[in-house]
Design a protein around this motif. Structure first.
Motif, PDB file in Angstrom:
ATOM      1  N   ASP A   2     100.013  61.647  41.671  1.00 36.88           N
ATOM      2  CA  ASP A   2     101.434  61.145  41.142  1.00 36.88           C
ATOM      3  C   ASP A   2     101.386  59.495  41.433  1.00 36.88           C
ATOM      4  N   VAL A   3     102.097  58.754  40.413  1.00 38.16           N
ATOM      5  CA  VAL A   3     102.119  57.248  40.663  1.00 38.16           C
ATOM      6  C   VAL A   3     103.722  56.920  40.637  1.00 38.16           C
ATOM      7  N   PRO A   4     104.234  56.962  41.886  1.00 37.61           N
ATOM      8  CA  PRO A   4     105.847  56.869  41.570  1.00 37.61           C
ATOM      9  C   PRO A   4     106.074  55.571  41.351  1.00 37.61           C
ATOM     10  N   GLN A   5     105.659  54.327  41.503  1.00 34.67           N
ATOM     11  CA  GLN A   5     105.868  53.279  41.276  1.00 34.67           C
ATOM     12  C   GLN A   5     106.090  53.041  39.873  1.00 34.67           C
ATOM     13  N   GLU A 126     118.109  63.572  35.510  1.00 29.53           N
ATOM     14  CA  GLU A 126     117.440  62.362  34.843  1.00 29.53           C
ATOM     15  C   GLU A 126     116.476  61.379  35.845  1.00 29.53           C
ATOM     16  N   GLU A 127     115.801  62.236  36.651  1.00 31.37           N
ATOM     17  CA  GLU A 127     115.126  61.751  37.794  1.00 31.37           C
ATOM     18  C   GLU A 127     113.903  60.655  37.187  1.00 31.37           C
ATOM     19  N   VAL A 128     113.789  59.482  37.704  1.00 24.79           N
ATOM     20  CA  VAL A 128     112.790  58.654  37.169  1.00 24.79           C
ATOM     21  C   VAL A 128     112.728  57.566  38.337  1.00 24.79           C
ATOM     22  N   TYR A 338     111.282  51.116  40.243  1.00 26.87           N
ATOM     23  CA  TYR A 338     111.203  51.809  41.432  1.00 26.87           C
ATOM     24  C   TYR A 338     111.470  50.940  42.725  1.00 26.87           C
ATOM     25  N   THR A 339     111.257  49.604  42.816  1.00 26.05           N
ATOM     26  CA  THR A 339     111.472  48.818  43.849  1.00 26.05           C
ATOM     27  C   THR A 339     112.969  48.632  44.330  1.00 26.05           C
TER      28      THR A 339
END
Length: 359
Positions: A2-5, A126-128, A338-339
């Motif tokens: 995973d790379v959430p950012q 629509e999780e992103v 993300y941030t």
């Protein structure tokens, strides 16, 4: 991995070497490889992607959960219900959450919206990038007298069905099945669609066919797919100080050089203008001025030109300082979803609720 950012989740990893002190792995999906050796408490190694290599050291650490202040937490002052509907033609069953507004009763004939996600396999929220936009929107609508149905995309989460060789047209048929289910339930008044990005394009398809009473487009495309992708890539190039030299033809040439992608081929060839021109129901089309994926001055302008004389209730609005997810941002971090802690601008949420309630 995973790379959430970067919104990259559950990427398959091919492990080619694993010993007590060494590791070597490859991620075909993104053309990346990594090889390293354990030295004390760190893995010291080299990261390579698309022919570019640089040192990368890995060490244990804690992942800080991103702050999402708008994400609703139970207990709620409204009711939700787990439901399902079927696209019989595709042999697909869709699992979703039906959210009733506060103080709901069938006699009130409250409006309801079917939510349609953007590109790629997405769940009902629509999780992103650690955000759940549709959950936030559903919560706000429920508190303002509007019901909603959001569902896992075909082949995602608890929904069944095959996504292979599917296009936007197939996903429009999925959404149409959800609209039909809402109509047959007899629980609501006006039934609308609310789509984000590609979901906005699908909302226009359904609206043109008269399958909804109203439509809300959140950053939906208004121009042909190859031109949209060229604009999108040029915006990213400018953001990094590089020459913006991408063209629609170059997009087509690059697509031909890649393995065949049925969805992408359909998207770059699809021109939404004739479809949008056929719409007569009320439409609300929104864009953010800092949107680098669906550029407002071309897309929103095209939609407005096609619809401005079709219905007196139509509303078109560009929000200063908002990105593709309708978060407040500076131009230089418009892609850094993300941030940013905000999930969706309160002004956008308020405008959507007010517009639907005035229909």
């Amino acid at each position: 991995m995973d790379v959430p950012q970067q919104g990259a989740m559950n990427m398959p990893v091919n492990l080619s070497l694993l010993t007590q002190d060494s590791i070597s792995l490859h991620l075909p999906a993104i053309g990346m490889s990594y090889s390293g050796k354990l030295v004390q408490d760190k893995i010291r190694g080299v990261f390579t992607q698309n022919g570019v290599s640089f040192p990368m050291n890995l060490e244990p650490g804690n992942i800080d959960k991103p702050n999402r202040p708008q994400e609703p937490l139970p207990p709620f002052d409204y009711q939700t219900e787990e439901v399902s509907f079927t696209n019989h033609q595709a042999n697909a069953v869709f699992s979703g959450t039906l959210t009733y507004p506060t103080g709901y009763s069938p006699e009130k004939h409250v409006p309801v919206v079917l939510m349609i996600t953007g590109s790629g396999p997405q769940d009902r929220n629509e999780e992103v990038f650690g955000h759940k936009p549709f959950l936030v929107i559903a919560d706000y609508l429920a508190k303002n007298g509007i019901a909603s149905l959001r569902y896992d995309d075909r082949g995602v989460g608890q929904s069944t069905g095959n996504r292979t060789e599917c296009t936007s047209k197939d996903y429009a048929e999925d959404a149409a099945s959800g609209l039909q289910w809402l109509k047959e339930s007899g629980k609501f008044g006006k039934i609308g669609v609310l789509g984000h990005s590609e979901g906005g394009m699908i909302a226009f398809m359904l609206a043109a066919e008269g399958k909804a009473d109203f439509a809300v487009s959140l950053a939906g495309p208004g121009i042909k797919g190859d031109t949209l992708l060229a604009e999108q890539q040029n915006a990213a190039l400018r953001l990094h100080g590089l020459p913006a030299n991408q063209t629609a033809q170059r997009v087509r040439d690059e697509t031909k050089a890649q393995p065949e992608n049925i969805w992408l081929n359909y998207f770059i060839n699809y021109d939404p203008a004739p479809t949008i021109a056929r719409i007569t129901i009320p439409v609300m089309a929104l864009n953010g001025s800092n949107d680098m994926q669906v550029i407002p001055h071309t897309n929103l302008k095209a939609i407005q030109e096609l619809l401005k004389k079709k219905n007196k209730k139509n509303l078109f609005k560009e929000y200063p300082g908002l990105n593709h997810l309708f978060q407040h941002c500076q131009t230089n971090n418009s892609l850094d979803y993300y941030t940013i802690e905000e999930t969706c601008s309160e002004e956008v949420l308020r405008d959507i609720a007010d517009w639907i309630n005035q229909l």
